[in-house]
Design a protein around this motif. Structure first.
Motif, PDB file in Angstrom:
ATOM      1  N   UNK A 159     -16.142  15.612 -24.661  1.00 37.76           N
ATOM      2  CA  UNK A 159     -14.954  16.456 -24.832  1.00 37.76           C
ATOM      3  C   UNK A 159     -15.165  17.411 -26.012  1.00 37.76           C
ATOM      4  N   UNK A 160     -14.473  18.565 -26.001  1.00 40.30           N
ATOM      5  CA  UNK A 160     -14.634  19.563 -27.064  1.00 40.30           C
ATOM      6  C   UNK A 160     -14.413  19.013 -28.472  1.00 40.30           C
ATOM      7  N   UNK A 161     -13.389  18.223 -28.695  1.00 37.46           N
ATOM      8  CA  UNK A 161     -13.220  17.623 -30.025  1.00 37.46           C
ATOM      9  C   UNK A 161     -12.511  16.298 -29.920  1.00 37.46           C
ATOM     10  N   UNK A 162     -12.207  15.705 -31.039  1.00 33.57           N
ATOM     11  CA  UNK A 162     -11.655  14.360 -31.020  1.00 33.57           C
ATOM     12  C   UNK A 162     -10.126  14.320 -31.112  1.00 33.57           C
ATOM     13  N   UNK A 163      -9.498  15.503 -31.102  1.00 35.77           N
ATOM     14  CA  UNK A 163      -8.036  15.514 -31.198  1.00 35.77           C
ATOM     15  C   UNK A 163      -7.403  15.217 -29.847  1.00 35.77           C
ATOM     16  N   UNK A 164      -6.524  14.264 -29.792  1.00 34.07           N
ATOM     17  CA  UNK A 164      -5.819  13.970 -28.553  1.00 34.07           C
ATOM     18  C   UNK A 164      -6.755  13.453 -27.473  1.00 34.07           C
ATOM     19  N   UNK A 165      -6.373  13.709 -26.223  1.00 35.70           N
ATOM     20  CA  UNK A 165      -7.136  13.214 -25.090  1.00 35.70           C
ATOM     21  C   UNK A 165      -7.517  14.421 -24.236  1.00 35.70           C
ATOM     22  N   UNK A 166      -8.781  14.471 -23.838  1.00 29.38           N
ATOM     23  CA  UNK A 166      -9.223  15.575 -22.982  1.00 29.38           C
ATOM     24  C   UNK A 166      -9.525  15.036 -21.601  1.00 29.38           C
ATOM     25  N   UNK A 167      -9.029  15.696 -20.543  1.00 28.91           N
ATOM     26  CA  UNK A 167      -9.482  15.332 -19.201  1.00 28.91           C
ATOM     27  C   UNK A 167      -9.946  16.598 -18.495  1.00 28.91           C
ATOM     28  N   UNK A 168     -10.747  16.399 -17.470  1.00 29.46           N
ATOM     29  CA  UNK A 168     -11.409  17.544 -16.857  1.00 29.46           C
ATOM     30  C   UNK A 168     -10.879  17.838 -15.470  1.00 29.46           C
ATOM     31  N   UNK A 169     -10.793  19.147 -15.147  1.00 26.78           N
ATOM     32  CA  UNK A 169     -10.482  19.575 -13.791  1.00 26.78           C
ATOM     33  C   UNK A 169     -11.743  20.243 -13.248  1.00 26.78           C
ATOM     34  N   UNK A 170     -12.082  19.968 -11.975  1.00 24.74           N
ATOM     35  CA  UNK A 170     -13.280  20.602 -11.434  1.00 24.74           C
ATOM     36  C   UNK A 170     -13.430  20.364  -9.947  1.00 24.74           C
ATOM     37  N   UNK A 171     -14.375  21.010  -9.323  1.00 24.83           N
ATOM     38  CA  UNK A 171     -14.774  20.718  -7.947  1.00 24.83           C
ATOM     39  C   UNK A 171     -16.288  20.699  -7.946  1.00 24.83           C
ATOM     40  N   UNK A 172     -16.880  19.526  -8.056  1.00 21.69           N
ATOM     41  CA  UNK A 172     -18.325  19.342  -8.207  1.00 21.69           C
ATOM     42  C   UNK A 172     -18.828  19.966  -9.502  1.00 21.69           C
ATOM     43  N   UNK A 173     -18.269  21.079  -9.914  1.00 16.68           N
ATOM     44  CA  UNK A 173     -18.649  21.569 -11.242  1.00 16.68           C
ATOM     45  C   UNK A 173     -17.377  21.759 -12.083  1.00 16.68           C
ATOM     46  N   UNK A 174     -17.524  21.703 -13.380  1.00 19.37           N
ATOM     47  CA  UNK A 174     -16.352  21.742 -14.250  1.00 19.37           C
ATOM     48  C   UNK A 174     -15.618  23.077 -14.177  1.00 19.37           C
ATOM     49  N   UNK A 175     -14.300  23.020 -14.215  1.00 15.27           N
ATOM     50  CA  UNK A 175     -13.472  24.228 -14.251  1.00 15.27           C
ATOM     51  C   UNK A 175     -12.824  24.383 -15.623  1.00 15.27           C
TER      52      UNK A 175
END
Lengths: 58, 749
Positions: free
Chosen positions: B550-566
């Motif tokens: 994830x970009x940094x440690x603040x909060x929670x990061x989740x990813x959106x994508x379709x086979x590749x990250x969006x």
């Protein structure tokens, strides 16, 4: 007015009965939940309701 | 429930867990043994019948309790059903059977049933309430009747009534008033005795003295057929004061500190790996326990197998769950979120961390600074002065050779009857507590308002107090420039639509997009077709098959994508919109502000900087919080603790005054002096302003009462005052005090 000599003791007797019945009802949980009782009238028995409706209709 | 990513908004899950009776969920499908263990203490013999006593926490209105009552009354073998709205309890007396049928019946109506342990403190308090109510009723009925008798004399005016009738009325009044003075007023006499034994002149002393003196004087006058009688005053005075006591008892009853933290947080039984159920208190060290996903962990122990995330917010205040694998430690009372775990118990019940927090709270209450209510402080001098004056005038008239010296001394005591003084504080409390309840603040103890007014420093908890305690979208980082921020949020929102997970609730961007063919992968994420493309939302390796950081440690990061990250979407616990204003107002009012948080230093400082708070201590455990408060109080601060979680409860016990901001746990509500139900910190300001108003009214009341008595007493000592004028003045001054207190009925000016 002499009757007052009888009436005052009678009033005392009535008071004692009132106190006794009040304490009896406190001991027997009659005052446990005062919020509920106010609503009881709004929740008539369903079956009874429908029977009354039927009677009214017939 | 969607588990897109192993996390949970602690507050939400905790609330649901309690509301849905997570504690005994396995019992519903599990073998009867677990159920029997859970309700073991709730079914017991009661006279000739068997009694089932359970708590139903979701009884919210009279309709619910009547519904349960009706359903149960219709069942066979039922002798009596009683439901109680205020303590959310259902009691069934039945003649035959195990009683579990009733539990099923209540559950079938859609309610949660929790076991109810026979609680001695509770029983004692109920007994006290009943006896107080009986005393109050006797005083009320007695007051009315004595007033009837007294009215004949009042109506006759100066001419008076025939002596024979008058004597009759007096004897009748004596009978009723004796009952009131010696049965109804017993709590005051006992309180006075206790005070005297402790060499302390409390408020009960003058009250008891006034009742006894007025009764004695009136009785002497009845016997000698002379002077005035004050039986009506005795009864009315007792009745009015008992009302105050009764209300005070009622508020104590609802928020008594009898709830055990472990009872509200831990399940009642746990399942061994062999499939057997075992009562929570008798789990031996070394026992291997199964913990299904979504359940609370029953013991402090080590994970033997499984890989899950665990919510430990109860201990750390941290809203983000921790990943736990084999070999790691878990704590009883934390929630296992995603996958089943097998744990080995390392400690016995008494040594669990949660048991220790519970004990800590109990001990911490002992550190509460001593505080005597204003009226009590004044009463101490006032009573001493009255007693001195009464005995001085008795001595004077005795030396003068006046035969009526005893009668005059008693008159002084009666005339100086501190009715108004003793009503001054309780009446103001009563009105203020009722007014605050309408404004969304539940106060457990009236004296809290006086203590609150005395504070000069406020210590805040972070999560759930200064912040909302709920996750919201706090940032989006686009990885595929074909998508805009708005597109990302819209797609994510429609993917998560309808799920109850905290992340799903944070995604609220509405759009016309439609998601079809939606799949949820527990512990990983969600996938679905939006605008013809199959999107995935969740952990990076679930979305695109590679573990990206994830970009940094603040909060929670989740990813959106379709086979590749969006895009990455960031979620964080946001500062309440009103926190800044509230803190500024408090700062201007001269309060010293600080924040104690169980969270890491980084997150704590970020939020403190947002709010302009300088005094921040991060990473504190519940017992360090207690120590911090003790230190502050030792250095002269009078601290108001504002918090919301179990980790604040012990600190609340130590603080001069404490306020809980919309807590989910009953335990926290009981630990705090007051609870804000509004979920708006602005109410704290209102509360502080109102407490100042309450204190002003109390001071005015006491001032008036003392001034009145001090004017009248000299007149009575010198025999200048006609008794009926004194009685009138006494009632008028009491009424004035009550009327003044009624100004408190509106919380906001």
């Amino acid at each position: 007015m002499e009757v007052i000599f009888v009436l005052i003791p009678v009033s005392l007797a009535i008071i004692l009965m009132a106190l006794w019945s009040f304490i009896w009802s406190v001991r027997n949980d009659q005052f446990e939940d005062l919020d509920k009782e106010a609503y009881r009238i709004l929740f008539d028995d369903k079956d009874q309701d429908s029977e009354e409706v039927k009677q009214e209709q017939s | 429930m969607s588990q897109v990513i192993p996390l949970s908004d602690y507050k939400a899950s905790r609330g649901q867990a309690i509301a849905s009776g997570l504690a005994h969920e396995p019992d519903q499908e599990g073998p009867d043994q677990a159920r029997r263990l859970a309700f073991e203490d709730s079914i017991y013999a009661h006279g000739k019948t068997t009694r089932l006593s359970v708590r139903v926490p979701d009884i919210r209105c009279a309709a619910c309790s009547l519904k349960i009552e009706k359903q149960l009354s219709a069942m066979p073998d039922v002798e009596r059903v009683a439901t109680n709205l205020s303590d959310k309890r259902v009691v069934v007396d039945f003649s035959r059977g195990s009683g579990f049928g009733f539990i099923d019946a209540i559950e079938k109506l859609g309610f949660t049933v929790l076991p109810d342990r026979l609680n001695l403190a509770q029983v004692a308090l109920e007994q006290e309430r009943k006896s107080m109510l009986a005393r109050l009723g006797v005083a009320g009925i007695g007051m009315m009747q004595v007033m009837m008798y007294a009215l004949t004399g009042y109506l006759a005016g100066d001419s008076g009534i025939e002596p024979a009738y008058e004597a009759l009325m007096r004897w009748a009044s004596l009978g009723v008033a004796t009952l009131v003075a010696f049965y109804s007023a017993t709590p005051f006499h006992l309180g006075a005795l206790r005070d005297l034994r402790n060499r302390n002149l409390g408020m009960d002393v003058p009250v008891s003295l006034a009742i006894l003196a007025a009764w004695t004087l009136s009785m002497i006058h009845t016997l000698t057929q002379s002077g005035e009688v004050y039986f009506d005053s005795v009864c009315m005075f007792t009745f009015l004061l008992l009302i105050g006591r009764f209300i005070e008892l009622g508020s104590r009853e609802k928020y008594q500190h009898s709830q055990n933290l472990n009872d509200s947080l831990l399940p009642t039984s746990a399942q061994l790996t062999s499939g057997e159920y075992i009562a929570i208190r008798s789990i031996p060290v070394g026992a291997e326990l199964q913990v299904p996903a979504g359940q609370r962990i029953p013991a402090d122990g080590t994970i033997i197998s499984g890989d899950s995330s665990v919510d430990e917010a109860a201990f750390t205040g941290e809203s983000v769950p921790l990943r736990k694998r084999a070999g790691m430690q878990v704590l009883a009372g934390s929630v296992n979120l995603d996958q089943p775990l097998v744990i080995r118990a390392d400690k016995v019940w008494d040594d669990y961390v949660i048991t220790r927090i519970s004990d800590l709270f109990r001990e911490s209450s002992l550190y509460k600074p001593a505080f005597s209510v204003l009226a009590d402080r004044i009463a101490r001098y006032f009573v001493a002065i009255i007693l001195l004056m009464a005995s001085a005038s008795a001595g004077y008239w005795y030396l003068q050779g006046d035969a009526a010296w005893f009668s005059i001394a008693l008159s002084v005591l009666v005339v100086s009857c501190p009715c108004a003084l003793s009503l001054a504080t309780p009446v103001a409390y009563t009105v203020a507590i009722a007014a605050l309840r309408n404004a969304g603040v539940v106060v457990s103890n009236g004296a809290f308002l006086e203590r609150l007014n005395d504070t000069n420093a406020v210590v805040f908890d972070k999560t759930g107090t200064l912040t909302t305690g709920k996750l919201t979208v706090s940032g989006v980082k686009i990885l595929d420039s074909a998508f805009g921020e708005q597109d990302v949020l819209e797609i994510a929102s429609v993917l998560e639509q309808g799920y109850a997970h905290p992340i799903a609730r944070a995604l609220t961007t509405h759009s016309g997009r439609i998601c079809s063919d939606r799949h949820m992968e527990p512990g990983a994420g969600v996938s679905g077709e939006v605008d013809g493309v199959v999107f995935r939302l969740g952990k990076a390796d679930f979305v695109c098959g590679i573990a990206e950081t994830a970009p940094d440690k603040n909060g929670i990061w989740i990813m959106l994508g379709y086979h590749r990250p969006v895009a990455w979407i960031q979620f964080a616990d946001q500062v309440r919109p009103e926190s800044g204003t509230v803190l500024n107002t408090l700062r201007k009012a001269g309060y010293r502000l600080s924040m104690l948080t169980g969270d890491g230093a980084h997150e704590g400082r970020r939020i403190a900087a947002d709010l302009g708070l300088d005094d921040v201590t991060a990473g504190v455990t519940p017992d360090q919080k207690v120590q911090q408060l003790i230190n502050r109080q030792a250095s002269g601060d009078r601290v108001l603790m504002v918090g919301d979680g179990i980790n604040d409860a012990a600190a609340m016990g130590v603080a001069q005054a404490s306020v809980a901001v919309s807590p989910v746990d009953v335990f926290v509500q009981q630990a705090a002096d007051a609870t804000l139900l509004t979920d708006n910190l602005q109410t704290l300001n209102t509360l502080l302003v109102f407490s100042r108003k309450v204190n002003r009214v109390i001071r005015q009341n006491i001032g008036w009462a003392v001034a009145y008595n001090m004017t009248v007493i000299p007149l009575a000592i010198t025999g200048q005052i006609v008794p009926w004028v004194a009685a009138l003045g006494m009632s008028a001054s009491s009424l004035l005090v009550v009327a003044n207190a009624n100004r408190l009925y509106k919380v906001a000016d």
